[in-house]
Design a protein around this motif. Sequence first.
Motif, PDB file in Angstrom:
ATOM      1  N   LYS A   1       3.435   3.814   4.591  1.00  0.00           N
ATOM      2  CA  LYS A   1       4.239   3.843   5.816  1.00  0.00           C
ATOM      3  C   LYS A   1       5.566   3.107   5.630  1.00  0.00           C
ATOM      4  O   LYS A   1       6.031   2.389   6.523  1.00  0.00           O
ATOM      5  CB  LYS A   1       3.446   3.246   6.987  1.00  0.00           C
ATOM      6  N   GLY A   2       6.144   3.290   4.454  1.00  0.00           N
ATOM      7  CA  GLY A   2       7.441   2.688   4.170  1.00  0.00           C
ATOM      8  C   GLY A   2       7.414   1.206   3.954  1.00  0.00           C
ATOM      9  O   GLY A   2       8.469   0.560   3.882  1.00  0.00           O
TER      10      GLY A   2
ATOM     11  N   THR B   1       7.458   6.823   6.820  1.00  0.00           N
ATOM     12  CA  THR B   1       6.288   7.605   6.385  1.00  0.00           C
ATOM     13  C   THR B   1       6.119   7.603   4.868  1.00  0.00           C
ATOM     14  O   THR B   1       5.204   8.244   4.350  1.00  0.00           O
ATOM     15  CB  THR B   1       6.408   9.059   6.864  1.00  0.00           C
ATOM     16  N   LEU B   2       6.973   6.887   4.164  1.00  0.00           N
ATOM     17  CA  LEU B   2       6.939   6.906   2.694  1.00  0.00           C
ATOM     18  C   LEU B   2       5.668   6.252   2.159  1.00  0.00           C
ATOM     19  O   LEU B   2       5.256   5.189   2.622  1.00  0.00           O
ATOM     20  CB  LEU B   2       8.164   6.173   2.151  1.00  0.00           C
TER      21      LEU B   2
ATOM     22  N   CYS C   1      13.385  -6.207   8.245  1.00  0.00           N
ATOM     23  CA  CYS C   1      12.488  -5.115   8.620  1.00  0.00           C
ATOM     24  C   CYS C   1      11.534  -4.802   7.483  1.00  0.00           C
ATOM     25  O   CYS C   1      11.950  -4.675   6.324  1.00  0.00           O
ATOM     26  CB  CYS C   1      13.305  -3.868   8.966  1.00  0.00           C
ATOM     27  N   PRO C   2      10.227  -4.673   7.777  1.00  0.00           N
ATOM     28  CA  PRO C   2       9.269  -4.383   6.708  1.00  0.00           C
ATOM     29  C   PRO C   2       9.407  -2.986   6.121  1.00  0.00           C
ATOM     30  O   PRO C   2       8.865  -2.717   5.051  1.00  0.00           O
ATOM     31  CB  PRO C   2       7.911  -4.561   7.399  1.00  0.00           C
TER      32      PRO C   2
ATOM     33  N   ALA D   1       3.403  10.021  -2.112  1.00  0.00           N
ATOM     34  CA  ALA D   1       4.595  10.861  -1.986  1.00  0.00           C
ATOM     35  C   ALA D   1       5.595  10.560  -3.104  1.00  0.00           C
ATOM     36  O   ALA D   1       6.267  11.472  -3.603  1.00  0.00           O
ATOM     37  CB  ALA D   1       5.237  10.631  -0.618  1.00  0.00           C
ATOM     38  N   ILE D   2       5.670   9.298  -3.488  1.00  0.00           N
ATOM     39  CA  ILE D   2       6.570   8.920  -4.580  1.00  0.00           C
ATOM     40  C   ILE D   2       6.122   9.576  -5.884  1.00  0.00           C
ATOM     41  O   ILE D   2       6.936  10.124  -6.632  1.00  0.00           O
ATOM     42  CB  ILE D   2       6.617   7.388  -4.720  1.00  0.00           C
ATOM     43  N   MET D   3       4.817   9.556  -6.143  1.00  0.00           N
ATOM     44  CA  MET D   3       4.284  10.204  -7.339  1.00  0.00           C
ATOM     45  C   MET D   3       4.601  11.703  -7.330  1.00  0.00           C
ATOM     46  O   MET D   3       4.979  12.280  -8.356  1.00  0.00           O
ATOM     47  CB  MET D   3       2.776   9.994  -7.426  1.00  0.00           C
ATOM     48  N   ALA D   4       4.478  12.327  -6.168  1.00  0.00           N
ATOM     49  CA  ALA D   4       4.784  13.759  -6.059  1.00  0.00           C
ATOM     50  C   ALA D   4       6.259  14.020  -6.367  1.00  0.00           C
ATOM     51  O   ALA D   4       6.602  15.035  -7.000  1.00  0.00           O
ATOM     52  CB  ALA D   4       4.435  14.261  -4.662  1.00  0.00           C
TER      53      ALA D   4
END
Length: 498
Positions: free
Chosen positions: A429-430, A67-68, A8-9, A72-75
């Motif tokens: 988008k993950g 939705t990742l 899965c991607p 969002a990771i930086m936040a």
Amino acid sequence: LHAAVAACPVFNGRVKSMDASKVQNRRGIVQVLNLGEFVAVVADNWWRAKEALREVAIDWDTGEHGTLTSAAIMANFQAGMAQAELAVARNDGNTVQALAGASKVYEAEYFTPYLAHATMEPMGCTVWFKDGEAQVWASTQVPDLACKVVAKQLGIDVTKVQLNIPMLGSGFGRRLEMDIIAQAAVVAKAMQGTPVQTLWSRSEDMQHDFYRPACISRFSAGLDAQNQLVAWQNTSASQAIVPQVMARSFGLPGAGPDKTTAEGASDQAYEWPNARIAHVAVDLPIPVGFWRSVGHSHQAFFKESFVDEMAFAAGQNPLDFRLGLLKNHPRHAKVLQTAADKSGWRQAPAVGPDGAQRAFGIALHESFGSIVAQVAEVSVQNKQIVVQRVVCAIDCGTAVNPMLIAQQMESSVVFGLSAALFGEITIDKGRVQQSNFNNYPVLRMPQAPVVDTHIIESEAHPEGVGEPGTPPVAPAVANAVFALTGQRLRQLPLRLPT
């Protein structure tokens, strides 16, 4: 037989359903397998398997991470750095008081992205499961673990597994992982009696790696009225590698702070009069793993770049500023001075044959028992950073095989430059956005610099040479870019504004 696989991607997704009607009767196709976490097409050659896999209609259950994004990771990292409870790796003197009393205080924030291993040989493993025994062919950095994983997947005793290890085909930490070996065993179990080689495509490898963690690092430092450094404060945030590795490889929880996250920030020889260095581990679903030189790979960029900033803020030569912080560390000072002397540091670099002005940048870092200093000679051509030469000095204790040491330094420089100039894994988008060397470039032969290695004679115990040459490359180049252009680049990969 040969198997091509697709997972899965989206991180941690699974197969919901599949329709293989288009390909299951095609010439050479033996079987199409829905194995829960991935789909495998088994054929009489790998190309047929790969091409058929593209036409299998797979409906993925993407789970909760669809939705990742990189933003969002930086936040999450920024939020983590605001936590009161940090793992403090070094706390000398009274940094808060020293910063409050400093004549000048300087601040900066640095960032490094996720990185793939991008080994030249894609991930692959051959398993032959017959009569309750297995023969395995796998390039692996952990043979014992590989045998245990195969035995577990096949439901046999580990003594029934015979492992054949060919040449590694490049590892860099990627072949510490068991994903491809476990997959190959599962496929072979479904095809008992016949050897099956399971091989990943380049894009499958790029998008399902165990990545070098992205990391953010924030600095504050103070100078007194005489422009002497009086305080050094550094906090960084990233994912932790060890808990993930312990869980997926051994089924064990990670205990205590992961030292690999802050290594290279807190364990250096610089004699900061007051220093506080801390790190926070941020929990995210991105799979992370060991990447050549691990935490040193990004912490050296942060630390050596900001040391350079403070040298210029103090009005000192970057070499002299560093030597001033190494008065009680003669081995480190000697390595640094050697690299400077051999590069011609005190003389301005000449204009190249192409007419482009060149500049020097310097960096010093200790990792895996060895001390390495590098001077990068850099020019800028058509807004592109060009590294012409890297002079490398290393004290690795007793030099058992000088030629091997030089080869490892050259390899480390090229590997580190690929990351410094090009390496970046982004997520939307993950999904990992990079898929091959067209959008995840590595250094090409015409871009490779001359690497001049100088080994310091020593009677100390021999130490590491496979990884210590990588950490100083990025900061040496970044510091040279500043000397050349006046632009301080605080994020990798290094890109000049257009």
